[in-house]
Design an enzyme around this catalytic site. Structure first.
Site, PDB file in Angstrom:
ATOM      1  N   ARG A  38       0.918  -1.252  -0.026  1.00  0.00           N
ATOM      2  CA  ARG A  38      -0.128   0.005   0.167  1.00  0.00           C
ATOM      3  C   ARG A  38       0.844   1.242   0.024  1.00  0.00           C
ATOM      4  O   ARG A  38       0.477   2.277  -0.617  1.00  0.00           O
ATOM      5  CB  ARG A  38      -0.886  -0.075   1.229  1.00  0.00           C
ATOM      6  CG  ARG A  38      -1.921   1.263   1.190  1.00  0.00           C
ATOM      7  CD  ARG A  38      -3.184   1.118   2.147  1.00  0.00           C
ATOM      8  NE  ARG A  38      -3.882   2.350   2.237  1.00  0.00           N
ATOM      9  CZ  ARG A  38      -3.943   3.083   3.070  1.00  0.00           C
ATOM     10  NH1 ARG A  38      -3.560   2.860   4.114  1.00  0.00           N
ATOM     11  NH2 ARG A  38      -5.062   3.939   2.895  1.00  0.00           N
ATOM     12  N   HIS A  42       0.779   4.091  -2.868  1.00  0.00           N
ATOM     13  CA  HIS A  42       0.579   5.514  -2.437  1.00  0.00           C
ATOM     14  C   HIS A  42       1.649   6.397  -3.005  1.00  0.00           C
ATOM     15  O   HIS A  42       1.507   7.669  -3.401  1.00  0.00           O
ATOM     16  CB  HIS A  42       0.357   5.748  -0.914  1.00  0.00           C
ATOM     17  CG  HIS A  42      -1.071   5.436  -0.392  1.00  0.00           C
ATOM     18  ND1 HIS A  42      -1.919   5.850   0.408  1.00  0.00           N
ATOM     19  CD2 HIS A  42      -2.057   4.476  -1.360  1.00  0.00           C
ATOM     20  CE1 HIS A  42      -2.850   5.419   0.443  1.00  0.00           C
ATOM     21  NE2 HIS A  42      -3.330   4.516  -0.479  1.00  0.00           N
ATOM     22  N   ASP A  43       3.081   5.975  -2.921  1.00  0.00           N
ATOM     23  CA  ASP A  43       4.058   6.710  -3.305  1.00  0.00           C
ATOM     24  C   ASP A  43       4.088   6.780  -4.930  1.00  0.00           C
ATOM     25  O   ASP A  43       4.095   8.005  -5.527  1.00  0.00           O
ATOM     26  CB  ASP A  43       5.419   5.762  -3.325  1.00  0.00           C
ATOM     27  CG  ASP A  43       6.519   6.698  -3.771  1.00  0.00           C
ATOM     28  OD1 ASP A  43       6.718   7.848  -3.817  1.00  0.00           O
ATOM     29  OD2 ASP A  43       7.696   5.916  -3.944  1.00  0.00           O
ATOM     30  N   ASN A  70      -2.662   9.207   4.457  1.00  0.00           N
ATOM     31  CA  ASN A  70      -1.421   8.479   4.650  1.00  0.00           C
ATOM     32  C   ASN A  70      -1.204   8.322   6.033  1.00  0.00           C
ATOM     33  O   ASN A  70      -0.234   7.339   6.323  1.00  0.00           O
ATOM     34  CB  ASN A  70      -0.645   9.154   3.848  1.00  0.00           C
ATOM     35  CG  ASN A  70      -0.364   9.000   2.296  1.00  0.00           C
ATOM     36  OD1 ASN A  70      -0.932   8.105   1.824  1.00  0.00           O
ATOM     37  ND2 ASN A  70       0.147   9.742   1.944  1.00  0.00           N
ATOM     38  N   HIS A 170      -6.210  -6.031  -2.533  1.00  0.00           N
ATOM     39  CA  HIS A 170      -6.943  -6.107  -1.412  1.00  0.00           C
ATOM     40  C   HIS A 170      -6.999  -7.762  -1.049  1.00  0.00           C
ATOM     41  O   HIS A 170      -8.107  -7.706  -0.124  1.00  0.00           O
ATOM     42  CB  HIS A 170      -8.374  -5.398  -1.631  1.00  0.00           C
ATOM     43  CG  HIS A 170      -8.005  -3.885  -1.578  1.00  0.00           C
ATOM     44  ND1 HIS A 170      -8.890  -2.991  -1.615  1.00  0.00           N
ATOM     45  CD2 HIS A 170      -6.923  -3.004  -1.416  1.00  0.00           C
ATOM     46  CE1 HIS A 170      -8.729  -1.615  -1.633  1.00  0.00           C
ATOM     47  NE2 HIS A 170      -7.367  -1.697  -1.520  1.00  0.00           N
ATOM     48  N   THR A 219      -9.170 -15.468   2.700  1.00  0.00           N
ATOM     49  CA  THR A 219      -7.852 -15.859   2.679  1.00  0.00           C
ATOM     50  C   THR A 219      -6.864 -14.590   3.001  1.00  0.00           C
ATOM     51  O   THR A 219      -6.266 -14.042   2.137  1.00  0.00           O
ATOM     52  CB  THR A 219      -7.212 -16.566   1.646  1.00  0.00           C
ATOM     53  OG1 THR A 219      -7.747 -15.723   0.384  1.00  0.00           O
ATOM     54  CG2 THR A 219      -7.815 -17.985   1.271  1.00  0.00           C
TER      55      THR A 219
HETATM   56  C1  HEM Z   1      -9.095   1.172  -6.451  1.00  0.00           C
HETATM   57  C2  HEM Z   1      -8.991   2.204  -5.330  1.00  0.00           C
HETATM   58  C3  HEM Z   1      -8.608   1.621  -4.209  1.00  0.00           C
HETATM   59  C4  HEM Z   1      -9.173   2.339  -2.903  1.00  0.00           C
HETATM   60  C5  HEM Z   1     -10.331   3.524  -2.698  1.00  0.00           C
HETATM   61  C6  HEM Z   1      -8.462   1.881  -1.881  1.00  0.00           C
HETATM   62  C7  HEM Z   1      -8.659   1.975  -0.330  1.00  0.00           C
HETATM   63  C8  HEM Z   1      -7.974   1.385   0.536  1.00  0.00           C
HETATM   64  C9  HEM Z   1      -8.153   1.627   2.050  1.00  0.00           C
HETATM   65  C10 HEM Z   1      -9.092   2.766   2.497  1.00  0.00           C
HETATM   66  C11 HEM Z   1      -7.708   0.763   2.706  1.00  0.00           C
HETATM   67  C12 HEM Z   1      -7.771   0.618   4.292  1.00  0.00           C
HETATM   68  C13 HEM Z   1      -6.475   1.281   4.953  1.00  0.00           C
HETATM   69  C14 HEM Z   1      -6.422   1.390   6.530  1.00  0.00           C
HETATM   70  O1  HEM Z   1      -7.554   1.495   6.985  1.00  0.00           O
HETATM   71  O2  HEM Z   1      -5.362   1.271   7.119  1.00  0.00           O
HETATM   72  C15 HEM Z   1      -6.726  -0.024   1.774  1.00  0.00           C
HETATM   73  C16 HEM Z   1      -5.975  -1.000   2.215  1.00  0.00           C
HETATM   74  C17 HEM Z   1      -5.190  -1.603   1.253  1.00  0.00           C
HETATM   75  N1  HEM Z   1      -4.727  -0.914  -0.019  1.00  0.00           N
HETATM   76 FE1  HEM Z   1      -6.201  -0.201  -1.122  1.00  0.00          FE
HETATM   77  N2  HEM Z   1      -7.410   0.896  -2.281  1.00  0.00           N
HETATM   78  C18 HEM Z   1      -7.352   1.109  -3.832  1.00  0.00           C
HETATM   79  C19 HEM Z   1      -6.574   0.508  -4.447  1.00  0.00           C
HETATM   80  C20 HEM Z   1      -5.576  -0.161  -4.164  1.00  0.00           C
HETATM   81  C21 HEM Z   1      -4.330  -0.756  -5.222  1.00  0.00           C
HETATM   82  C22 HEM Z   1      -4.256  -0.458  -6.495  1.00  0.00           C
HETATM   83  C23 HEM Z   1      -3.563  -1.077  -4.251  1.00  0.00           C
HETATM   84  C24 HEM Z   1      -2.031  -1.745  -4.626  1.00  0.00           C
HETATM   85  C25 HEM Z   1      -1.671  -2.036  -5.995  1.00  0.00           C
HETATM   86  C26 HEM Z   1      -3.886  -1.339  -2.773  1.00  0.00           C
HETATM   87  C27 HEM Z   1      -3.446  -1.829  -1.777  1.00  0.00           C
HETATM   88  C28 HEM Z   1      -3.689  -1.773  -0.507  1.00  0.00           C
HETATM   89  C29 HEM Z   1      -3.220  -2.747   0.422  1.00  0.00           C
HETATM   90  C30 HEM Z   1      -2.222  -3.979   0.203  1.00  0.00           C
HETATM   91  C31 HEM Z   1      -4.087  -2.472   1.763  1.00  0.00           C
HETATM   92  C32 HEM Z   1      -3.831  -3.144   3.119  1.00  0.00           C
HETATM   93  C33 HEM Z   1      -2.938  -2.117   3.731  1.00  0.00           C
HETATM   94  C34 HEM Z   1      -2.532  -2.850   5.114  1.00  0.00           C
HETATM   95  O3  HEM Z   1      -3.042  -3.945   5.678  1.00  0.00           O
HETATM   96  O4  HEM Z   1      -1.914  -2.218   5.780  1.00  0.00           O
HETATM   97  N3  HEM Z   1      -4.964  -0.524  -2.773  1.00  0.00           N
HETATM   98  N4  HEM Z   1      -7.104   0.463   0.447  1.00  0.00           N
HETATM   99 CA   LIG Z   2      -6.442 -13.450  -0.318  1.00  0.00          CA
HETATM  100 CA   LIG Z   3       5.861   9.680  -5.373  1.00  0.00          CA
END
Ligand code: HEM
Ligand SMILES: [Ca+2]
Ligand SMILES: [Ca+2]
Length: 296
Positions: A38, A42-43, A70, A170, A219
């Site tokens: 994540r 974001h970077d 962030n 996700h 999972t």
């Molecule tokens: C499509 C639009 C997307 C939205 C609206 C979104 C939004 C979010 C939000 C709100 C969280 C929860 C953060 C928290 O509460 O700590 C999250 C977690 C996460 N997102 Fe996304 N995301 C999107 C796309 C992506 C993409 C493209 C990636 C990577 C290529 C990504 C990777 C992740 C990962 C790995 C987590 C889990 C983070 C953790 O467990 O610490 N997301 N995302």
């Molecule tokens: Ca999984």
């Molecule tokens: Ca950057």
């Protein structure tokens, strides 16, 4: 200027040191993989994969890291980069950029938790600018209008299919209750029992702001295509997850990846390779930071 073997002469143990650091960190803190993925996302979305997200604020500058969206980026991901940088500075001082460390560590972590392996071009330099005021509107939020989310990706040259593939991230990690709590009561697309379980899990929010649940209840720690199989069943967590299936523009890709994990892995790997070189700086447009949280 970018090359897969960019550090072959200047830091021959680069890949090995990253691999070692990543393995140790992920074993002791299993949330590192999702957190780092994540952070990397974001970077890259903000002005390219240039480690701007790693900079700390100073008395004169409020950095990206301190933008509201962030604040939930986990400390483990930053700690991982700090450890890798420390090891690399001992082995080959002033040679490896923080942006290359983050890109390669992310790749290694994705494959360590079961995801696809892909090649990462190296030779990025680190940007000197990071402003929290640049963040709003450039990173997707679950509550954003879905067309706005689509536009954030397409304006950076990503197709809808690539957006869906990347969203498969996700399949690991978790979200804090505040990211979906209000949506829980307003949406009819949730599986009823799932919605009740989520309400229960978030009962103590906002008193306890740290409450969070897995993004993929089937999972949560394995990188696979279960996330896509969850969506049609109402087992998606965030409003944006639900939208991927509900919107006719993206639904076909969700169905395709739900049915074919190999296709998801192939497309995710390709999209990550593309994301990894998005907006990168080389040569004098950036620098090799001595510490990843501060400009030289
Ligand atoms: C499509 C639009 C997307 C939205 C609206 C979104 C939004 C979010 C939000 C709100 C969280 C929860 C953060 C928290 O509460 O700590 C999250 C977690 C996460 N997102 Fe996304 N995301 C999107 C796309 C992506 C993409 C493209 C990636 C990577 C290529 C990504 C990777 C992740 C990962 C790995 C987590 C889990 C983070 C953790 O467990 O610490 N997301 N995302
Ligand atoms: Ca999984
Ligand atoms: Ca950057």
């Amino acid at each position: 200027q970018l090359a897969y073997d960019y550090y072959a002469k200047s830091c021959p143990r680069f890949e090995e040191i990253i691999q070692e650091t990543v393995t140790n960190k992920q074993i002791t803190s299993p949330t590192t993989a999702a957190g780092t993925l994540r952070v990397f996302f974001h970077d890259c979305m903000l002005n390219g994969c240039d480690a701007s997200v790693l900079l700390s604020s100073t008395a004169f500058n409020s950095a990206e890291r301190d933008a509201d969206i962030n604040l939930s980026l986990p400390g483990d991901a930053f700690d991982l980069v700090t450890r890798a940088k420390a090891a690399l500075e001992l082995a080959c001082p002033n040679t490896v950029s923080c942006s290359d460390i983050l890109a390669l560590a992310t790749r290694d972590l994705v494959s360590m938790v079961g995801g696809p392996y892909y090649k990462v071009l190296l030779g990025r330099t680190d940007y000197r600018i990071s402003k929290s005021s640049n963040v709003e509107g450039n990173l997707p939020r679950p509550t954003m209008d879905f067309s706005k989310i689509i536009q954030i990706f397409t304006s950076r040259g990503f197709t809808l299919q690539e957006m869906v593939a990347l969203s498969g991230a996700h399949t690991i990690g978790f979200s804090h209750c505040k990211e979906f709590k209000s949506f829980l009561y307003n949406d009819t697309h949730y599986n009823q029992r799932f919605a009740q379980a989520l309400q229960h899990a978030c009962e103590n929010y906002p008193k306890d702001q740290t409450l969070s649940v897995f993004n993929d209840i089937m999972t949560p720690n394995v990188f696979d295509n279960k996330y896509f199989q969850n969506l049609p069943k109402g087992l998606g967590l965030l409003e944006s997850d639900h939208n991927l299936y509900d919107d006719p523009r993206t639904r076909p890709f969700v169905e395709m990846y739900a049915n074919d994990q190999n296709k998801f892995f192939q497309d995710f790997a390709k999209a990550m390779e593309k994301l990894s070189v998005y907006g990168i700086k080389t040569g004098r447009r950036g620098e090799i930071r001595r510490r990843c949280d501060a400009v030289n």
